[in-house]
Design an enzyme around this catalytic site. Sequence first.
Site, PDB file in Angstrom:
ATOM      1  N   ASP A 119     -42.335 -34.080  -9.894  1.00  0.00           N
ATOM      2  CA  ASP A 119     -41.213 -35.010  -9.934  1.00  0.00           C
ATOM      3  C   ASP A 119     -41.490 -36.185  -8.999  1.00  0.00           C
ATOM      4  O   ASP A 119     -41.799 -35.981  -7.829  1.00  0.00           O
ATOM      5  CB  ASP A 119     -39.954 -34.254  -9.440  1.00  0.00           C
ATOM      6  CG  ASP A 119     -38.724 -34.610 -10.218  1.00  0.00           C
ATOM      7  OD1 ASP A 119     -38.459 -35.809 -10.359  1.00  0.00           O
ATOM      8  OD2 ASP A 119     -38.030 -33.682 -10.671  1.00  0.00           O
ATOM      9  N   ASP A 224     -37.829 -39.704 -11.838  1.00  0.00           N
ATOM     10  CA  ASP A 224     -36.380 -39.646 -11.612  1.00  0.00           C
ATOM     11  C   ASP A 224     -35.751 -41.039 -11.707  1.00  0.00           C
ATOM     12  O   ASP A 224     -36.226 -41.977 -11.066  1.00  0.00           O
ATOM     13  CB  ASP A 224     -36.157 -39.074 -10.196  1.00  0.00           C
ATOM     14  CG  ASP A 224     -34.718 -38.707  -9.919  1.00  0.00           C
ATOM     15  OD1 ASP A 224     -34.249 -37.727 -10.516  1.00  0.00           O
ATOM     16  OD2 ASP A 224     -34.074 -39.402  -9.105  1.00  0.00           O
ATOM     17  N   GLU A 286     -36.943 -39.940 -16.829  1.00  0.00           N
ATOM     18  CA  GLU A 286     -35.561 -39.484 -16.938  1.00  0.00           C
ATOM     19  C   GLU A 286     -34.706 -40.732 -17.157  1.00  0.00           C
ATOM     20  O   GLU A 286     -33.873 -41.107 -16.328  1.00  0.00           O
ATOM     21  CB  GLU A 286     -35.138 -38.766 -15.638  1.00  0.00           C
ATOM     22  CG  GLU A 286     -33.816 -38.041 -15.760  1.00  0.00           C
ATOM     23  CD  GLU A 286     -32.972 -38.105 -14.490  1.00  0.00           C
ATOM     24  OE1 GLU A 286     -33.249 -38.923 -13.611  1.00  0.00           O
ATOM     25  OE2 GLU A 286     -32.014 -37.331 -14.406  1.00  0.00           O
ATOM     26  N   HIS A 347     -31.421 -28.965 -14.374  1.00  0.00           N
ATOM     27  CA  HIS A 347     -30.734 -28.587 -13.132  1.00  0.00           C
ATOM     28  C   HIS A 347     -29.499 -29.439 -12.857  1.00  0.00           C
ATOM     29  O   HIS A 347     -28.893 -29.308 -11.783  1.00  0.00           O
ATOM     30  CB  HIS A 347     -31.723 -28.721 -11.970  1.00  0.00           C
ATOM     31  CG  HIS A 347     -32.130 -30.160 -11.766  1.00  0.00           C
ATOM     32  ND1 HIS A 347     -32.907 -30.844 -12.672  1.00  0.00           N
ATOM     33  CD2 HIS A 347     -31.838 -31.047 -10.785  1.00  0.00           C
ATOM     34  CE1 HIS A 347     -33.083 -32.083 -12.255  1.00  0.00           C
ATOM     35  NE2 HIS A 347     -32.444 -32.238 -11.109  1.00  0.00           N
ATOM     36  N   ASP A 348     -29.142 -30.337 -13.777  1.00  0.00           N
ATOM     37  CA  ASP A 348     -27.966 -31.196 -13.572  1.00  0.00           C
ATOM     38  C   ASP A 348     -26.821 -30.878 -14.521  1.00  0.00           C
ATOM     39  O   ASP A 348     -25.769 -31.510 -14.427  1.00  0.00           O
ATOM     40  CB  ASP A 348     -28.348 -32.675 -13.788  1.00  0.00           C
ATOM     41  CG  ASP A 348     -29.281 -33.220 -12.726  1.00  0.00           C
ATOM     42  OD1 ASP A 348     -29.178 -32.788 -11.566  1.00  0.00           O
ATOM     43  OD2 ASP A 348     -30.118 -34.075 -13.065  1.00  0.00           O
TER      44      ASP A 348
HETATM   45  C1  NOJ Z   1     -31.512 -37.137 -11.223  1.00  0.00           C
HETATM   46  C2  NOJ Z   1     -31.815 -35.759 -10.746  1.00  0.00           C
HETATM   47  O1  NOJ Z   1     -32.078 -34.948 -11.856  1.00  0.00           O
HETATM   48  C3  NOJ Z   1     -30.624 -35.299  -9.950  1.00  0.00           C
HETATM   49  O2  NOJ Z   1     -30.696 -33.946  -9.623  1.00  0.00           O
HETATM   50  C4  NOJ Z   1     -30.514 -36.154  -8.713  1.00  0.00           C
HETATM   51  O3  NOJ Z   1     -29.349 -35.808  -8.008  1.00  0.00           O
HETATM   52  C5  NOJ Z   1     -30.454 -37.623  -9.086  1.00  0.00           C
HETATM   53  N1  NOJ Z   1     -31.418 -38.001 -10.078  1.00  0.00           N
HETATM   54  C6  NOJ Z   1     -30.708 -38.477  -7.881  1.00  0.00           C
HETATM   55  O4  NOJ Z   1     -32.063 -38.378  -7.519  1.00  0.00           O
END
Ligand code: NOJ
Length: 567
Positions: A119, A224, A286, A347-348
Amino acid sequence: MAGFDLNASFDVTNSPRHEAKLGNEWWRSGVIYQIYPRSFADGNGDGMGDLAGITSRLGSLAALGIDAVWLSPFYRSPQKDAGYDVSDYCDVDPLFGSLADFDAMLAEAHRLGLKVLIDLVPNHTSDQHKWFQAALAGQNRDFYHFKPGRGDAGELPPNNWLSLFGGPAWTRIQDENGEPGEWYLHLFDSSQPDLNWANPAVQSAFEEILRFWLDRGVDGFRVDQPHAMAKAEGLPDHPDVERAGAGFIEGEAAPPMWFQPEVHPIFRRWRAILESYPGDRAMCGEAYVLPLSLMALWVRPDEFNQTFNFRFLDSDWSAATLFANINESFEAFDAVGAPSTWVLNNHDVIRHASRFGGSYGRATASDGIGPKSPQPNAEAGLRKARGATMFMLGLPGASYIYQGEELGLPEHTTLADEFRQDPTFFRTSGERVGRDGCRVPLPWEAGAGDANGFNQTGEAWLPQPEIYRAYSRDQQDGVAGSTLELYKQALHLRRELRLGEGSFAWLPEFTRDEVLGYCNGEVLVIHNFGNAQVTLPAGEVLLSSLHGMQTGHNLAPDQTVWLKLRA
Ligand code: NOJ
């Protein structure tokens, strides 16, 4: 075009078809498994997952039949946002081990034939990063976005931007003499200051970071928030903050912090760096950019290799939505020669075994499920989730799997407030419980300590709910009908039949509100969205999301089947 018309109801004739692309780069068709290092496996027993734990368990991932792993951040970090607040991009946080542990993990993954993506978090650093500490001390402030406040005494934030985690996107610092000073920008937590990507020094620093990890042998990056990196010059107000909040309104002009065109030359340089290394290195953005016709600009041949398909992740589980969203995906990505990716979990977002067991809204806009929320129906959720996964894994393109979904793990929906760590929870005074429920440590061996084999000590940074014991990997391994065996069979068949490289066309006789079907080469994939049985064509059942289906059976509600037509 701005997405497919959800009311145009199943116009198969005018829907895109997708041609097979055999023998191409691995990332066009591979299955990538997301490891969340904090929660995968804990080698030293301190309650936090680590690299040694990952290394020791990689064999079970190879057996699952995946092609690659993506590791969420393990870099030095104060862990204010679970590692997405990086204080040193070129070192491992002692919580997770050392660079030597990373090298050992990478070597073991490669020995097992698995690629490794890591990442990269370029939009923001931790406030503990030496660049930000220097900026606070007045040096190189242009690495970040510092601005004087508005109002007579600079007491108001420089503009109206909001943080995605709640509250304003600006925090005021104190000058060295203790007086209130400038404000700095953070689209996320105040501990995550946004970098200034208009500064060439920031750009070259990151090119060095890419090289550092490529030299170590990684196969690429998951990047990210790349759509936030460039900001409109002068940081003007968000023109529509009331309607859009911290985000944007699809189909309208991009607000000043989202998908600004200046990002593209940066990604072209990154792609050139990746391609200067041997092997098929790849980067996945992402990029939350919608509609997908805009996202496609990010995966032109000299930019990202792929992006997460948030349209698919955000789909409610209905035939009409999926029909429209899959059409939009093939049309957009095929137009630029990029693979579509498919993803149901990360994970979000709320785990799909729970999300599909209730009504929790758009996956990426959900606030999580807490003890006070309506609780999901576990049985219905898992049944639908298994059907959804098989529906996804039959699609050509690359697919992402998030750790634990192969066990059918539900969200931890009753986590007590005292354990919560997600900054969203704190920035909204608990109103949005946030993402901790999908990040709970994995159960490996039922009853092996309080954390079911996550480690030997039973310590866990988030406690598992009681029900996780029954989902432990050892309870499912080799057990006919278990979710783990379903994933294994699906992944092995997908590889054997080359479905990831295959073709796509809807089956006209199976596209309506109650049922959706497509063919990938000779394989028919059909899901029943309705409440009644669906009669299937004569064919051999290759795999079914409900255990025990025999050739000749009908398709039950929520069930997906992979069928091979009789010659
Ligand atoms: C996306 C990530 O997947 C998330 O977990 C994170 O909180 C935010 N970007 C900020 O980096």
